[in-house]
Write a protein that holds these residues in place. Structure first.
Motif, PDB file in Angstrom:
ATOM      1  N   LEU A  69      -4.087  -7.020  -2.312  1.00  0.00           N
ATOM      2  CA  LEU A  69      -3.067  -7.782  -2.171  1.00  0.00           C
ATOM      3  C   LEU A  69      -1.887  -6.966  -2.002  1.00  0.00           C
ATOM      4  CD1 LEU A  69      -3.546  -9.936  -5.695  1.00  0.00           C
ATOM      5  CD2 LEU A  69      -4.272 -10.418  -3.310  1.00  0.00           C
ATOM      6  N   MET A  70      -0.856  -7.400  -1.086  1.00  0.00           N
ATOM      7  CA  MET A  70       0.446  -6.953  -0.938  1.00  0.00           C
ATOM      8  C   MET A  70       1.238  -7.414  -1.676  1.00  0.00           C
ATOM      9  SD  MET A  70       1.904  -4.281   0.903  1.00  0.00           S
ATOM     10  CE  MET A  70       0.578  -4.110   2.203  1.00  0.00           C
ATOM     11  N   VAL A  71       1.746  -6.830  -2.653  1.00  0.00           N
ATOM     12  CA  VAL A  71       2.942  -7.447  -3.663  1.00  0.00           C
ATOM     13  C   VAL A  71       4.032  -6.741  -3.915  1.00  0.00           C
ATOM     14  CG1 VAL A  71       2.698  -7.610  -6.268  1.00  0.00           C
ATOM     15  CG2 VAL A  71       0.690  -7.638  -5.281  1.00  0.00           C
ATOM     16  N   ARG A  72       5.052  -7.688  -3.927  1.00  0.00           N
ATOM     17  CA  ARG A  72       6.352  -7.247  -3.840  1.00  0.00           C
ATOM     18  C   ARG A  72       6.938  -6.951  -5.437  1.00  0.00           C
ATOM     19  NH1 ARG A  72      11.658  -7.934  -4.496  1.00  0.00           N
ATOM     20  NH2 ARG A  72      13.144  -7.754  -3.107  1.00  0.00           N
ATOM     21  N   ASN A 108      -8.471  -2.407  -9.266  1.00  0.00           N
ATOM     22  CA  ASN A 108      -9.358  -1.092  -9.322  1.00  0.00           C
ATOM     23  C   ASN A 108      -8.878  -0.192  -8.287  1.00  0.00           C
ATOM     24  OD1 ASN A 108     -10.240  -2.278  -7.194  1.00  0.00           O
ATOM     25  ND2 ASN A 108     -12.369  -1.893  -7.374  1.00  0.00           N
ATOM     26  N   GLY A 109      -7.626  -0.283  -7.983  1.00  0.00           N
ATOM     27  CA  GLY A 109      -7.064   0.665  -7.031  1.00  0.00           C
ATOM     28  C   GLY A 109      -6.076   0.250  -6.220  1.00  0.00           C
ATOM     29  N   GLY A 110      -5.367   1.127  -5.308  1.00  0.00           N
ATOM     30  CA  GLY A 110      -4.329   0.610  -4.413  1.00  0.00           C
ATOM     31  C   GLY A 110      -3.341   1.820  -4.461  1.00  0.00           C
ATOM     32  N   SER A 111      -2.126   1.699  -4.057  1.00  0.00           N
ATOM     33  CA  SER A 111      -0.954   2.521  -4.053  1.00  0.00           C
ATOM     34  C   SER A 111       0.118   1.761  -3.614  1.00  0.00           C
ATOM     35  CB  SER A 111      -1.188   3.620  -3.343  1.00  0.00           C
ATOM     36  OG  SER A 111      -1.354   3.309  -1.784  1.00  0.00           O
ATOM     37  N   ALA A 112       1.447   2.264  -3.984  1.00  0.00           N
ATOM     38  CA  ALA A 112       2.686   2.157  -3.537  1.00  0.00           C
ATOM     39  C   ALA A 112       2.778   2.336  -2.036  1.00  0.00           C
ATOM     40  CB  ALA A 112       3.756   2.725  -4.174  1.00  0.00           C
ATOM     41  N   VAL A 113       3.262   1.180  -1.267  1.00  0.00           N
ATOM     42  CA  VAL A 113       3.428   1.438   0.038  1.00  0.00           C
ATOM     43  C   VAL A 113       4.840   1.999   0.335  1.00  0.00           C
ATOM     44  CG1 VAL A 113       3.850   0.191   2.084  1.00  0.00           C
ATOM     45  CG2 VAL A 113       2.105  -0.532   0.727  1.00  0.00           C
ATOM     46  N   ASN A 114       5.711   1.533  -0.718  1.00  0.00           N
ATOM     47  CA  ASN A 114       7.204   2.134  -0.648  1.00  0.00           C
ATOM     48  C   ASN A 114       7.857   1.610  -2.045  1.00  0.00           C
ATOM     49  OD1 ASN A 114       8.227  -0.631  -0.402  1.00  0.00           O
ATOM     50  ND2 ASN A 114       8.160  -0.587   1.929  1.00  0.00           N
ATOM     51  N   MET A 120      13.910  -2.190  -9.712  1.00  0.00           N
ATOM     52  CA  MET A 120      12.757  -3.093  -9.563  1.00  0.00           C
ATOM     53  C   MET A 120      11.580  -2.397 -10.258  1.00  0.00           C
ATOM     54  SD  MET A 120      12.892  -4.423  -5.669  1.00  0.00           S
ATOM     55  CE  MET A 120      14.089  -4.182  -4.777  1.00  0.00           C
ATOM     56  N   LYS A 121      10.682  -3.289 -10.826  1.00  0.00           N
ATOM     57  CA  LYS A 121       9.398  -2.854 -11.245  1.00  0.00           C
ATOM     58  C   LYS A 121       8.274  -3.570 -10.732  1.00  0.00           C
ATOM     59  CE  LYS A 121       7.388  -2.900 -15.759  1.00  0.00           C
ATOM     60  NZ  LYS A 121       7.618  -3.263 -17.397  1.00  0.00           N
ATOM     61  N   PHE A 122       7.133  -2.892 -10.591  1.00  0.00           N
ATOM     62  CA  PHE A 122       5.863  -3.559 -10.113  1.00  0.00           C
ATOM     63  C   PHE A 122       5.159  -4.656 -10.869  1.00  0.00           C
ATOM     64  CE2 PHE A 122       5.826   0.308  -7.067  1.00  0.00           C
ATOM     65  CZ  PHE A 122       6.000  -0.392  -5.825  1.00  0.00           C
ATOM     66  N   ALA A 123       4.692  -5.519 -10.524  1.00  0.00           N
ATOM     67  CA  ALA A 123       4.260  -6.658 -11.659  1.00  0.00           C
ATOM     68  C   ALA A 123       3.054  -6.228 -12.094  1.00  0.00           C
ATOM     69  CB  ALA A 123       3.936  -8.000 -10.527  1.00  0.00           C
ATOM     70  N   ASP A 124       2.839  -6.896 -13.200  1.00  0.00           N
ATOM     71  CA  ASP A 124       1.231  -6.824 -13.816  1.00  0.00           C
ATOM     72  C   ASP A 124       0.366  -7.659 -12.843  1.00  0.00           C
ATOM     73  OD1 ASP A 124      -1.068  -7.038 -15.338  1.00  0.00           O
ATOM     74  OD2 ASP A 124      -0.143  -7.187 -16.946  1.00  0.00           O
ATOM     75  N   ARG A 167       0.289  -1.950  -2.590  1.00  0.00           N
ATOM     76  CA  ARG A 167      -1.060  -2.662  -2.025  1.00  0.00           C
ATOM     77  C   ARG A 167      -1.948  -2.613  -3.361  1.00  0.00           C
ATOM     78  NH1 ARG A 167      -6.099  -0.943   0.461  1.00  0.00           N
ATOM     79  NH2 ARG A 167      -6.791  -2.466   2.032  1.00  0.00           N
ATOM     80  N   VAL A 168      -2.437  -3.623  -3.922  1.00  0.00           N
ATOM     81  CA  VAL A 168      -3.307  -3.486  -5.118  1.00  0.00           C
ATOM     82  C   VAL A 168      -4.661  -4.045  -4.719  1.00  0.00           C
ATOM     83  CG1 VAL A 168      -3.671  -4.328  -7.497  1.00  0.00           C
ATOM     84  CG2 VAL A 168      -1.169  -3.896  -6.448  1.00  0.00           C
ATOM     85  N   GLN A 169      -5.863  -3.249  -4.956  1.00  0.00           N
ATOM     86  CA  GLN A 169      -7.008  -3.577  -4.829  1.00  0.00           C
ATOM     87  C   GLN A 169      -7.757  -4.299  -6.043  1.00  0.00           C
ATOM     88  OE1 GLN A 169      -9.683  -1.084  -2.149  1.00  0.00           O
ATOM     89  NE2 GLN A 169     -11.017  -0.897  -3.915  1.00  0.00           N
ATOM     90  N   ILE A 170      -8.421  -5.406  -5.805  1.00  0.00           N
ATOM     91  CA  ILE A 170      -8.786  -6.407  -6.831  1.00  0.00           C
ATOM     92  C   ILE A 170     -10.496  -6.677  -6.738  1.00  0.00           C
ATOM     93  CG2 ILE A 170      -8.709  -8.624  -7.948  1.00  0.00           C
ATOM     94  CD1 ILE A 170      -6.127  -7.126  -8.268  1.00  0.00           C
ATOM     95  N   THR A 171     -11.002  -6.530  -7.641  1.00  0.00           N
ATOM     96  CA  THR A 171     -12.513  -6.904  -7.389  1.00  0.00           C
ATOM     97  C   THR A 171     -12.777  -8.002  -8.523  1.00  0.00           C
ATOM     98  OG1 THR A 171     -13.213  -4.496  -6.853  1.00  0.00           O
ATOM     99  CG2 THR A 171     -14.689  -6.047  -7.787  1.00  0.00           C
ATOM    100  N   VAL A 172     -13.514  -9.036  -7.814  1.00  0.00           N
ATOM    101  CA  VAL A 172     -13.790 -10.296  -8.454  1.00  0.00           C
ATOM    102  C   VAL A 172     -15.398 -10.114  -8.639  1.00  0.00           C
ATOM    103  CG1 VAL A 172     -13.816 -12.737  -8.527  1.00  0.00           C
ATOM    104  CG2 VAL A 172     -11.764 -11.343  -7.611  1.00  0.00           C
TER     105      VAL A 172
END
Length: 120
Positions: free
Chosen positions: A114-117, A41-47, A1-5, A52-57
């Motif tokens: 965002l919690m992203v699969r 602008n940040g975040g980290s893999a939960v597993n 599996m690969k994390f999404a853009d 968890r990807v941090q997004i600023t708008v």
């Protein structure tokens, strides 16, 4: 599996809500009167499957009212329509929209996580 853009995923999601307003990860020079910048602008893999990807708008507009309305629409979409992005499993607001002037230009900003699969 690969994390999404995630940036590639959120830009069309935002664009669908703001019509002719420009949207991107970088601010063009010269910057249009109305513009939305969104970037990770940040975040980290939960597993190995979730991150968890941090997004600023940021939203620039001709008036405080206009910038506030645009960012309010984007915020609403992230909080209530995030399931339209198939890999997003949840959203958490980090900061609510706030006035963040850019010199003499009106700008509003907020940050979400965002919690992203991962993609299969």
């Amino acid at each position: 599996m690969k994390f999404a853009d995630v940036e590639a995923m959120i830009l069309p999601f935002i664009k669908a809500r703001v019509g002719s307003t420009g949207v991107g990860t970088k601010v063009p020079n010269p910057r249009p009167t109305r513009y939305v910048r969104a970037w990770a602008n940040g975040g980290s893999a939960v597993n190995r499957v979730l991150e968890r990807v941090q997004i600023t708008v940021d939203v620039w507009a001709a008036s405080t009212v206009e910038a506030s309305e645009i960012i309010g629409d984007i915020r609403y979409a992230f909080l209530n329509r995030y399931t339209q992005m198939p890999l997003v499993r949840g959203v958490e607001e980090v900061t609510r929209p706030y006035f963040n002037p850019d010199g003499d230009v009106d700008r509003y900003r907020f940050t979400i996580a965002l919690m992203v699969r991962a993609a299969r």
